[in-house]
Design an enzyme around this catalytic site. Structure first.
Site, PDB file in Angstrom:
ATOM      1  CG  HIS A 179      55.168  43.256  59.344  1.00 26.48           C
ATOM      2  ND1 HIS A 179      54.120  42.371  59.705  1.00 26.48           N
ATOM      3  CD2 HIS A 179      54.716  44.020  58.579  1.00 26.48           C
ATOM      4  CE1 HIS A 179      52.917  42.795  59.519  1.00 26.48           C
ATOM      5  NE2 HIS A 179      53.312  43.867  58.669  1.00 26.48           N
ATOM      6  CG  HIS A 218      50.810  35.162  60.389  1.00 27.23           C
ATOM      7  ND1 HIS A 218      49.505  35.158  59.633  1.00 27.23           N
ATOM      8  CD2 HIS A 218      50.757  36.206  61.026  1.00 27.23           C
ATOM      9  CE1 HIS A 218      49.305  36.193  59.598  1.00 27.23           C
ATOM     10  NE2 HIS A 218      49.734  36.972  60.266  1.00 27.23           N
ATOM     11  CB  SER A 248      51.958  38.780  57.615  1.00 29.12           C
ATOM     12  OG  SER A 248      52.125  39.302  59.026  1.00 29.12           O
ATOM     13  CB  CYS A 288      53.295  41.219  63.134  1.00 23.20           C
ATOM     14  SG  CYS A 288      52.178  39.946  62.921  1.00 23.20           S
ATOM     15  CE  LYS A 315      55.179  39.227  60.156  1.00 26.11           C
ATOM     16  NZ  LYS A 315      53.884  38.660  60.787  1.00 26.11           N
ATOM     17  CE  LYS A 374      48.617  39.016  64.816  1.00 21.37           C
ATOM     18  NZ  LYS A 374      49.272  38.487  63.699  1.00 21.37           N
ATOM     19  CG  ASP A 389      54.910  37.378  66.352  1.00 25.21           C
ATOM     20  OD1 ASP A 389      54.315  36.296  66.714  1.00 25.21           O
ATOM     21  OD2 ASP A 389      54.490  37.844  65.354  1.00 25.21           O
ATOM     22  CG  ASN A 390      51.701  38.327  68.058  1.00 25.64           C
ATOM     23  OD1 ASN A 390      52.373  38.815  67.298  1.00 25.64           O
ATOM     24  ND2 ASN A 390      50.993  37.292  67.685  1.00 25.64           N
ATOM     25  NE  ARG A 433      57.022  39.903  63.171  1.00 22.96           N
ATOM     26  CZ  ARG A 433      57.322  38.618  63.286  1.00 22.96           C
ATOM     27  NH1 ARG A 433      58.485  38.286  62.666  1.00 22.96           N
ATOM     28  NH2 ARG A 433      56.478  37.553  63.226  1.00 22.96           N
ATOM     29  CG  ASP A 474      54.041  35.502  62.833  1.00 23.57           C
ATOM     30  OD1 ASP A 474      53.284  35.833  63.466  1.00 23.57           O
ATOM     31  OD2 ASP A 474      54.279  35.998  61.507  1.00 23.57           O
ATOM     32  CG  ASP A 475      50.083  35.060  64.678  1.00 24.88           C
ATOM     33  OD1 ASP A 475      50.812  35.973  65.166  1.00 24.88           O
ATOM     34  OD2 ASP A 475      49.292  35.277  63.815  1.00 24.88           O
TER      35      ASP A 475
END
Length: 527
Positions: free
Chosen positions: A139, A253, A162, A84, A137, A335, A304-305, A88, A44-45
């Site tokens: 989301h 994240h 998140s 996010c 996660k 992001k 994811d990004n 996903r 994540d991130d």
């Protein structure tokens, strides 16, 4: 909600008295050796340069670097969106947000989620005989039928959104600070915070349909994820059934776990410590795969990004994608933007005996490709009533080809432009922007949105940092521009004629997960 619980009646019971629920691992016939297992790990991130194999200055990812040496590393791999929920949703459907309906993030109060008429990867594989699990996660909606247990996953352990979307007792290291949960009536009225995702309702931890901890203890979450993931792999491997395990990490994240508050805050120490924790978690999962199903399990790691710009305060450089042009024009390598720093992500493939070792692939690939690739490798079938934006990348994974996408579209993800709109186009080595700006930079300033007609065009082979666009009217620009316009027009026509979905983004505070509404912050601990 009674009918919902009946749908997972046999998932929620315990196995041999322990907390790991009994998933139906039994099967008719021995499928071992016939169908591969899949472990998909989504960071994540995580910035492209956070992976040591990508960026020599990074020294915190020893296990991931080892995986790169033992498998395939992708250097031109992209998130399907720069935030996010859309990213996903695209991973699990193989479709862009304009098709699957998920164009921006869901909230803790969201009534809806990934539209129910969208078919997930887990649903396809479960129909093909796989046992399916998800750790981490989600989301993509938590209320009613949007919960992971009703989207194809036999087992779920994780947080519904998140971990900055609710208070915790250990807020961790963050900019701006994440609030601690109120503990009693003396805390006064509900507080307001800079970002509306911070609430006084505690962040919940689910095991299937049950909240087992609220607020979740972030400092112990990574180890819990590792334990649940390795247990799932063990049970599934012993059963003879093929399995899909999707692990969606909380790292990197913000807020970073409170464990790192004691770290030296100079330079990248807190961020580096969190990177090392993530790397150890991935290493534990890989070690379990190696001990139980090494030659029949495909492990795919990606992100994811890209990272938030605020991480500049935590980590210093975010890698090579920090061009001067985007920064000066109200953008950031971060992001939510469609600059390379927002969507170019680390990616590794590991499958001993099948994926060649120590190979660097330059193929243009995307998180969108996970769905069709895994479905093909599993011998399953794609849903026939809709179009997909991902491609089957098996030939690249096997080392037979370096050909990926000719064209990728990077949807607007919260910076400039309408959510989900396709205003950034990658065409081979060229990239065109119809809109830029609108994102928060490392200094906290938000640049104004800027529309570009004709578009800005960069040659990424010569300018990967996107520092200087091609000169309008130049020979290269004039050659590329008509092709960009044509591929963009073609995809919009295709989407208009496709079976598309629309997500429900309405909000209702009553759907916020709460184990005990009579207690401040909805407190409960059953783990």
């Amino acid at each position: 909600m009674g009918w919902l619980f009946l749908k997972v009646l046999f998932v929620g019971v315990t196995f041999l008295g322990c907390l790991y629920p009994l998933v139906d691992f039994c099967c008719s016939g021995d499928t071992r050796g016939q169908k591969p297992n899949f472990v998909i790990i989504l960071a994540d991130d995580m910035g492209w340069g956070d992976l040591g194999a990508n960026w020599a200055e990074t020294k915190d990812t020893a296990n991931l670097d080892e995986m790169a040496a033992e498998g395939m590393r992708f250097v031109d791999f992209h998130a399907a969106a720069s935030t996010c929920s859309p990213s996903r949703a695209s991973l699990l459907t193989g479709r862009l947000g304009l098709r699957n309906g998920v164009t921006h993030n869901f909230a803790a109060t969201s009534v809806g989620g990934l539209p129910l008429n969208e078919t997930t990867l887990a649903e396809v594989l479960r129909h093909a005989g796989y046992v399916t699990g998800m750790i981490g996660k989600w989301h993509l909606g938590h209320h009613g039928s949007y919960h992971p247990n009703f989207r194809g996953f036999d087992y779920y352990f994780g947080i519904p959104y998140s971990h900055d979307m609710g208070c915790t007792d250990t807020p961790g290291y963050n900019h701006p600070p994440c609030p601690a949960c109120p503990r009693g009536d003396g805390d006064g009225p509900s507080r307001t915070h800079e970002r509306d995702c911070y609430t006084d309702v505690a962040l919940p931890l689910y095991e299937n349909l049950n909240i087992v901890e609220q607020p979740v203890n972030l400092s112990g979450l990574a180890q819990k994820y590792a334990e649940k993931a390795t247990q799932f792999i063990q049970h599934a491997s012993a059963s003879g059934r093929p399995f899909l395990l999707y692990v969606a990490l909380a790292h990197m994240h913000v807020p970073l776990s409170g464990t790192w508050l004691s770290a030296d805050r100079r330079g990248r120490r807190p961020y580096g410590a969190a990177l090392r924790e993530m790397d150890r978690l991935v290493g534990q999962i890989k070690d379990k795969v190696d001990r139980t199903a090494r030659e029949n399990t495909f492990l795919w790691f990606t992100g994811d990004n890209g990272p938030w710009a605020q991480k500049c305060e935590l980590a210093g450089s975010v890698g090579p994608f920090t061009g001067s042009w985007q920064t000066h024009q109200g953008g950031s390598a971060a992001k939510q933007t469609t600059w390379e720093g927002g969507h170019r992500v680390p990616a590794l493939a590991y499958w001993p005996g099948t994926v060649p070792i120590n190979v660097t692939s330059t193929a243009l690939l995307s998180v969108l490709d996970i769905f069709p690739t895994v479905v093909a490798l599993a011998g399953a079938s794609l849903p026939q009533d809709r179009h997909f934006d991902g491609l089957d990348a098996s030939s690249v994974l096997f080392g037979w080809s370096q050909t990926g996408h000719r064209v990728l579209f990077h949807p607007n993800s919260g910076a400039a432009g309408e959510y989900g709109a396709l205003q950034t186009v990658r065409l081979e080595q060229h990239k065109a922007f119809y809109v830029t700006g609108g994102a928060k930079a490392c200094d906290g300033k938000v640049g104004p949105p800027r529309l570009h007609e004709p578009p800005l065009i960069f040659n990424l082979e010569e300018d990967v940092a996107e520092a200087e666009p091609l000169e309008e009217g130049g020979a290269e620009y004039e050659r590329v521009l008509p092709e960009v316009r044509q591929v963009l027009a073609d995809v919009l026509v295709d989407i208009a004629g496709d079976k598309t979905s629309r997500a429900d983004y309405t909000r209702d505070p009553s759907v916020t997960p709460c184990c005990d509404p009579h207690r401040k912050a909805c407190r409960c601990h059953t783990t």
